[in-house]
Design an enzyme around this catalytic site. Structure first.
Site, short mmCIF file in Angstrom:
data_model
loop_
_atom_site.label_atom_id
_atom_site.label_comp_id
_atom_site.label_asym_id
_atom_site.label_seq_id
_atom_site.Cartn_x
_atom_site.Cartn_y
_atom_site.Cartn_z
N THR A 126 -9.69 0.60 2.91
CA THR A 126 -8.80 0.62 4.07
C THR A 126 -7.71 -0.45 4.01
O THR A 126 -6.63 -0.26 4.57
CB THR A 126 -9.59 0.45 5.38
OG1 THR A 126 -10.33 -0.77 5.33
CG2 THR A 126 -10.57 1.60 5.58
N CYS A 127 -8.00 -1.56 3.35
CA CYS A 127 -6.99 -2.61 3.27
C CYS A 127 -5.80 -2.19 2.42
O CYS A 127 -4.71 -2.76 2.53
CB CYS A 127 -7.59 -3.89 2.70
SG CYS A 127 -8.90 -4.58 3.74
N PHE A 128 -6.02 -1.19 1.55
CA PHE A 128 -4.95 -0.73 0.66
C PHE A 128 -4.51 0.69 0.98
O PHE A 128 -3.68 1.27 0.27
CB PHE A 128 -5.44 -0.80 -0.80
CG PHE A 128 -5.89 -2.18 -1.21
CD1 PHE A 128 -7.24 -2.53 -1.11
CD2 PHE A 128 -4.99 -3.12 -1.67
CE1 PHE A 128 -7.66 -3.80 -1.47
CE2 PHE A 128 -5.41 -4.39 -2.03
CZ PHE A 128 -6.76 -4.74 -1.92
#
Length: 377
Positions: A344-346
């Site tokens: 999710t961070c990317f």
């Protein structure tokens, strides 16, 4: 107007970190406790959220999921702070009977802070309010036209009064209104002495104005004041001044409907091309999915079911890099029995080279419906 929106959505956090350590099974209450203790300037520091007992660094994705989960809790009519504006649509309004909870004003102050926190850090609240709510945040007056979408029957009645001569038609109607409080009808005066003032052709405009104000403000003045105070601690009225209520709705909630063509046009492909089977099948699956499943897929990969105001081209990853981070499909060399894996961070989904459309549909759907938490990279 886009530049003004960016001014709000992409404000630069102050130095330091705003750290929240939240257990998944107490998202609402623990968030309330921690955020209520923080000073406004602390909330403007870089937001770092951790789910207690889970590994993972928050580069934006965990914060987005936290806001997604918290939105569903704090806005749920079950808790009594909000209610649906109509039975057949799911826009929310403040519940005038929220005072059954003696701490309701502290909770509305908290809700305002959470909404402001989301806007300040470029995130979104997963839930929509009735349009008059956004006008109230902008300190704009509520008018008859604002009722139409929320209460069409009342709108038609009041509009009929304005458009017709009511002499000898409604002369027994007083300046009062009935209010349903937990199944008990109570009669409220629209103005002091209203029970003794009767509707006439001369005073009908005042009657309609007072009725409209009652419909949206009666019994919620203190709740809204508390919410607005929390909100403006992070987003000042000066920053809100250029916007109308529809723009503010988008700033707070993002775009509700997912534009698949925009999604496809702003997706990055890693170790694959547009003609690679998993990419072709991915978009076929997206097309087959319902709107709800598309939103859940987006939430699985990015941490939020909402699309930024500027569309998929403005999707944020918050990994320390400046600027947007596009949705990414990544073909990986992995066991074909594995589920797709989200980072999710990317804003990235890792997909094994499944051998058929049906296998990929099964695995992707299972991942979206069952997976909870974040991949660590």
């Amino acid at each position: 107007m886009t530049d003004c929106i960016l001014t709000i959505v992409f404000q630069v956090p102050q130095s330091g970190h705003c750290r929240l350590d939240i257990p998944r099974n107490e998202v609402f209450e623990e968030s309330f406790r921690q955020i209520s203790k923080l000073r406004p300037k602390d909330l403007k520091k870089r937001l770092m959220v951790k789910f207690r007992g889970e590994e993972g660094l928050d580069y934006g994705g965990i914060a987005r999921e936290w806001l997604y989960l918290l939105s569903h809790e704090m806005l749920n009519p079950y808790y009594g702070l909000f209610q649906y504006s109509r039975d057949d649509i799911y826009t929310l309004q403040i519940n005038p009977d929220s005072n059954v909870n003696p701490e309701h004003l502290a909770y509305f102050y908290f809700v305002g802070r959470v909404i402001g926190l989301a806007v300040f850090h470029g995130h979104y609240i997963d839930g929509g309010f009735a349009m008059p709510f956004y006008k109230m945040l902008l300190n704009k007056p509520i008018v008859l036209q604002d009722i139409e979408a929320v209460d069409p029957e009342l709108y038609n009645s009041l509009n009929w009064i304005l458009c017709n001569n009511i002499t000898d038609v409604l002369d027994s109607t007083a300046f009062t209104v009935e209010h349903d409080r937990f199944g008990v009808l109570q009669r409220k005066e629209l103005k002091p002495g209203g029970s003794k003032i009767y509707l006439t052709e001369d005073n009908k405009k005042e009657y309609v104005k007072l009725y409209v104000n009652f419909r949206f403000m009666q019994g919620i003045e203190r709740q809204f004041t508390a919410l607005q105070k929390g909100f403006t601690e992070l987003v000042s009225q000066e920053l809100l001044a250029p916007f109308d209520e529809r723009e503010l709705e988008l700033i707070i909630g993002g775009l509700g409907k997912i534009d698949v063509d925009d999604w496809k046009a702003n997706t990055r492909l890693k170790h694959c091309t547009a003609d690679t089977p998993i990419v072709v099948w991915f978009w076929q699956i997206v097309e087959r999915y319902t709107e709800e499943m598309r939103a859940r897929l987006l939430q699985f990969v990015t941490g939020s079911s909402r699309v930024p105001l500027q569309g998929f081209k403005a999707l944020q990853g918050s990994t320390g890099a400046t600027g947007p981070r596009l949705f990414t499909i990544h073909l990986i060399d992995a066991n074909k029995e594995n589920l797709p894996k989200a980072h999710t961070c990317f804003n990235r989904i890792d997909i094994p080279a499944y051998e058929s459309f049906s296998k990929m549909y099964e695995k992707l759907t299972q991942a979206v419906e069952e997976t909870c938490g974040f991949a660590v990279e």
